[in-house]
Design a protein around this motif. Sequence first.
Motif, PDB file in Angstrom:
ATOM      1  N   GLU A 137      38.547  39.706  46.249  1.00  0.00           N
ATOM      2  CA  GLU A 137      37.155  40.101  46.284  1.00  0.00           C
ATOM      3  C   GLU A 137      36.765  40.774  44.975  1.00  0.00           C
ATOM      4  O   GLU A 137      37.619  41.184  44.181  1.00  0.00           O
ATOM      5  N   THR A 138      35.456  40.893  44.749  1.00  0.00           N
ATOM      6  CA  THR A 138      34.957  41.477  43.507  1.00  0.00           C
ATOM      7  C   THR A 138      35.400  42.937  43.388  1.00  0.00           C
ATOM      8  O   THR A 138      35.286  43.721  44.326  1.00  0.00           O
ATOM      9  N   LYS A 140      35.244  46.382  40.775  1.00  0.00           N
ATOM     10  CA  LYS A 140      34.677  46.995  39.566  1.00  0.00           C
ATOM     11  C   LYS A 140      35.513  48.206  39.185  1.00  0.00           C
ATOM     12  O   LYS A 140      35.986  48.951  40.053  1.00  0.00           O
TER      13      LYS A 140
END
Length: 579
Positions: A137-138, A140
Motif C-alpha cells: 500500500e501507499t 509516505k
Amino acid sequence: MTAAVMAADGSFDPVISKLITSLKEAESLSEEQDLGFLQNLLQSKELNALVNVHSKVAKINKDDRIAPLLSASMQVLIEVLELLAPRCHISPLCKEVFHLLQTPHLQSLLFAHDAIAQKDFFPHLPEIPVEVDEDEETIKIVQLVKSNEPLGATIKTDEETGKIIIARIMHGGAADRSGLIHVGDEVIEVNNINVEGKTPGDVLSILQNSEGTITFKLVPSDGKLDQRESKVRVRAYFDYEPENDPYIPCKEAGLGFVKGDILHIVSQDDSYWWQARRECEKTTRAGLIPSRALQERRILHERTQKESNGETKKGSCASICTTPPGSPNPNNPCRGPKTKKIMYDTAENDDFDRELIATYEEVAKLYPRPNVYRPIVLIGSPGVGRNELKRRLVARDPEKYKSPVPYTTRPVRPGEVAGREYLFVTREKMENDIASGKFIEHGEYKGHLYGTSGESVKSIVNAGCVCVLSPHYQALKSLRTPQLKPYIVHIRPPAFDKLKQSRTKARARSTFDESNSRGFTDEEFNEMIKSDERITFLYGHFCDDEIVNGDLTEAFEKLVSLANKAETEPLWAPVSWVQ
C-alpha cells in the motif's frame, strides 16, 4: 595649510576642499580661534576617512547587493595557520598572530560568516530511502526536525485494528505547519523502529529519546479532514490546569486558563477535547481544553460525590441552599426585619438556578453605539453598599445617569411625591402587569407589592441616558437580554476584618434595621459574606466586572471608571447580543 583634504585614493575631496576655501574667504569676518578649529577639523584624517565611507555607501544603487567576497574564510584561516606554524619560533609577531587566529571567538565569528555567506540556515535532513513495491500500500515518509517545541500531534490505538494512528493535529504546531501529517494516518515506523503491537506510550518514549530529526513512516488516511480554524470565541467560567488533569490525552498539549479568560476555540472536532488559544496569543500553537460536555459531566459528578458524602464546601451547592439573607432567624427573634422592600418573585429560587452549570459562554466584541448606553446593573449582598454607589453615580451627573422609579401598591406617605419616590398603582393593576411579565423585579412586603418595570428601564435607555440599577441578584435572568445588553458589576464585601473596620470607621447604619439607628453586628457581617458567596456561585458568571467595597471612595472611583469603559470601549458580550 593645505588647500584640501586628500582622499584615501590620493584624490581631493571636493566638498571639504570647498569648505576650506570658504573659511579662508571668511578669515577677516570671524574670530581667528573659531576658524582655526574648523580648519584643523576639516583637515583631520579621521573626518576624511568618514567622508570617504559615506561617499562610497551613498553611491551604491538601490538595486545593488552587498555580497561577501568569499564564503570559505575558515579554510583561509587554516591555510594561514599552516603557513605561520613554522615561523612562530623565529618571529614573536608571527607567534602572536598564530595564537590570535586560534581563539574561539574569532573562529566562531568566521564560522558564522561562512554559514551566512553560504546561506546555510536550515538543518540538513538525511536522504529519504526510496522503496518501490507495487504490491504494498501507499507509504509516505515524513521527516521533521526535533526542537524544544512539541510535535503538536497526539496518537491513539485504533480500537478495531489495534494500530497506532494520528488522533489529532494541534493547530499551529510543528506537525500542522509541515502539512504532511494528517488525522487518521497510520504510524508504521518511527526512526526505523517498527511500532506494530506497541502502545502510544511506547511510541512517545521513542520520540522523547530521539535526537536531531524524526522520521515517520505513515500510511495515509483515506481522506484529509478539514483543518480550518473556527471563529468561535468563548469566555471561560472555571479555572483549568492541564498538568493536574489525569484524563487529558497529553499534558504537554494542554492549555491552562483561569476564569474570565477569552479563548479562541479553533477546533471542536473532538467531542471531549477542544483545541483553543488564548485570544491574546494569536500566533501560538493551540492547546487542548475540556469540551463543554466533558466539563459539565465533571462538575455534575463532583457535586454528586459531595452530596453523597455529606460534604459541605465554601460556595458549594450544599451551602448555597441555606436560608436566604434577610429571612427571619428563629434563633435571633430580636433582630429587626430587613428593610429591602423590592424582592424578587419567590416562585423563582436558588434551587432552580443552582442546576445551571457555567462552563463556557460564546462571546463576541460588542462595540459602543452613539447615544445608546448599556444599563449599569449593580448586584451584591444586602448591606454591601451597592445602593449608595448607585446614589452617588446618579448624583454625579443627574442628566446622564438615571435610575427608574419603582412601583408600589401601598398608600402615599406624608412628604412623598408620586413619581419621585414611587409610582403608586392599585394592587389589581400591578398584579395584572406582573402576570403580563412587565416587571423585571417584584415582591411583597408587609402586604404591599413593590417592583421595577422593564418599560421604565427601556425608556431611560431610549432617552440617551445611562440607566443605573441595583436589583436583587435573581433579576439578572430578566435583565441580561439582547435587548438591554446590561453591563453587570458585582459589588463584593472585603474580608470580615476589613469589612467590620471600614463600616465601623464610616459609622455605617445597619440595613437590616428598619430604623437605621444602629451599626452592623458581627452576625450581619458574616451573613453579608455568606450571601456574597451564594451570589458568586449562582450568578458570578453573569458579571462583567467586580468591585470590592472596602473603601467607599475607592469603590466609587472604580465604578466611574467602569461606567466610562462600558460607554467607550468594545467589550466581550454574549454572541447573541451582537448577531
